[in-house]
Design an enzyme around this catalytic site. Sequence first.
Site, PDB file in Angstrom:
ATOM      1  CB  CYS A  30      -1.083  -0.043   1.055  1.00 18.91           C
ATOM      2  SG  CYS A  30      -2.483   0.978   0.677  1.00 18.91           S
ATOM      3  CG  HIS A  74      -3.976  -3.405   3.020  1.00 15.44           C
ATOM      4  ND1 HIS A  74      -3.011  -3.098   4.068  1.00 15.44           N
ATOM      5  CD2 HIS A  74      -4.326  -2.613   2.358  1.00 15.44           C
ATOM      6  CE1 HIS A  74      -2.805  -1.899   3.833  1.00 15.44           C
ATOM      7  NE2 HIS A  74      -3.918  -1.445   2.855  1.00 15.44           N
ATOM      8  CD  GLU A 121      -1.673  -6.366   5.093  1.00 13.29           C
ATOM      9  OE1 GLU A 121      -1.402  -6.420   3.727  1.00 13.29           O
ATOM     10  OE2 GLU A 121      -1.765  -5.314   5.269  1.00 13.29           O
TER      11      GLU A 121
HETATM   12  N1  GLN Z   1      -2.090   6.784   2.690  1.00  8.90           N
HETATM   13  C1  GLN Z   1      -2.145   5.924   1.520  1.00  8.90           C
HETATM   14  C2  GLN Z   1      -3.608   6.127   0.678  1.00  8.90           C
HETATM   15  O1  GLN Z   1      -4.454   6.596   1.667  1.00  8.90           O
HETATM   16  C3  GLN Z   1      -2.022   4.364   1.725  1.00  8.90           C
HETATM   17  C4  GLN Z   1      -2.797   3.831   2.705  1.00  8.90           C
HETATM   18  C5  GLN Z   1      -2.413   2.474   3.118  1.00  8.90           C
HETATM   19  O2  GLN Z   1      -1.121   2.164   3.184  1.00  8.90           O
HETATM   20  N2  GLN Z   1      -3.353   1.642   3.628  1.00  8.90           N
HETATM   21  O3  GLN Z   1      -3.659   5.931  -0.261  1.00  8.90           O
END
Ligand code: GLN
Length: 541
Positions: A383, A509, A511
């Site tokens: 992410c 994600h 995970e």
């Molecule tokens: N802050 C980033 C976004 O909102 C990444 C979010 C995250 O790592 N879950 O896109």
Amino acid sequence: MAMKYVFVTGGVASSLGKGIVAASLAKLLQARGLRVTIQKFDPYLNIDPGTLNPYEHGECYVTEDGAETDLDLGHYERFLGVHTSKANNVTTGKIYNTVITKEREGAYLGKTVQIVPHITDEIKRRMLLLGKTGRFDVVITEVGGTVGDMESQPFVEAMRQLQWEMAEEDFLSIHLTLIPYLKAAKELKTKPTQHSVQELQSAGVHPDIIVCRTEKELTPEIRRKIALFCNVKPGHVIQSIDSWSIYQVPLNMKAERLDDMVVAKLGLESLPEPDLDELKGFLYRLKHPKAEVDIALVGKYVELQDAYKSILESFVHAGAANECKIHVHTVHSEHVDAENVEEVLGQMDGILVAPGFGERGLEGKVTAIRFARERRIPFFGICLGMQMAVVEFARDVLGLKDAASTEACPNTTNPVIDLMEDQKTTTVKGGTMRLGAYTCHLEPDTLAWRIYGTDEISERHRHRYEFNNAYLERMEAAGLKVSGRNPDTGLVEIMELPSHPFFIAVQFHPELKSTPERPQPIFIAFVEAAMDHRAGRGMKK
Ligand code: GLN
């Protein structure tokens, strides 16, 4: 068969591992052939934990259907291998929101709206909701907080009413408490448990089983004493002793016959004994590693282990799959810079850059990524970790010195990571990110495609910002490969560097879907790459 409801409350202290005990019981019942789900009722007023600081409450776990939930739902999914949903996490905030919205709509027809019966009715409705879907035989409800807290009272009252309404064999209550050990007196103390059970009983709920968290074995005398004073059947006081792995707890609970007591009370005795071979195989591999690796987890919420719960658990799963002990070194991204990066990351066999929000610690992440890229250390970005890998590549390889994510630099002239159009007009923070499961198409003959062994995958998202496709052509011409895309929107979901031994970063994600029995493929491959890297380093020495 009538639906069966099991309630798990906690007393004496928080953080006793109610979620793990609930998930362990669920696992045992599932292994006996029952269809089980677990739901969590949290007493706080936030609608969901999506807006909570990870320091306060640990990781926010995201379900397939895009709910931002308590991290205990992660445990439920990892133990059961079954997806949860929006309905599996209810907060006091959600309950009040529903009741107040109904009141404003005039649904209460001029009645005075009160905690009893209106709030408790709404709690009961939600406690029974999953049971009405026909998808489960048993619903386990974990009531968050500690019995006696002002905030938990409506939940306990709703439980009392359900206990009164339901047939004896359809309702079961488990109370988890702490038995402290006083070193000076060399004694385990039962008094806090007695008081906690009294508290529950004075609210009208009678526990069928008391599970005692303890550092030391409970003697038969202590068990008998608790049973007598707390008015539960002898034998219905069991211990949950500190364990080397949370995945051992189902086996500990089995040894204490928790599932036997539960099926007996619920009238389900005819079920076969649980089949736990897969879990046992996993635990054996976890306990007998043949190799080890050091992996850096670079993030800014490192002070609280729970903030990266699912990532840490994914390493446990992938470690066992590779029969490899993984030493995860959490590295604070604010403390990494060009000066110390060699010292901090030089001995690592793999570098994972974690998800996150906001500006703080971003440059440390970029530095860590550059180090992994240049030193050819296996790299895995998740992410925000992918977003920073794109920023790093744009700055160093494309030469766009001010490349940035508009999350940190709204006015950059090179917004390589930017908001999607529909996000630009969103002002409400809660529940408005890109959330939940999305399909992703994999490009044949890429690392991602080889790892997953398929053309199409589905993974869960939680972010607002995206790879800016205006830079795609230039990036690909310079050696970055986009290996996964959303088939409907064309959004970049996976990028990799084919010239590097192992460099992969994902917008989703992964995970969130790893379980002991089905470890997540990228984590498995990353650990493998780290093992290779270590072997290579060893040879050079
Ligand atoms: N802050 C980033 C976004 O909102 C990444 C979010 C995250 O790592 N879950 O896109």
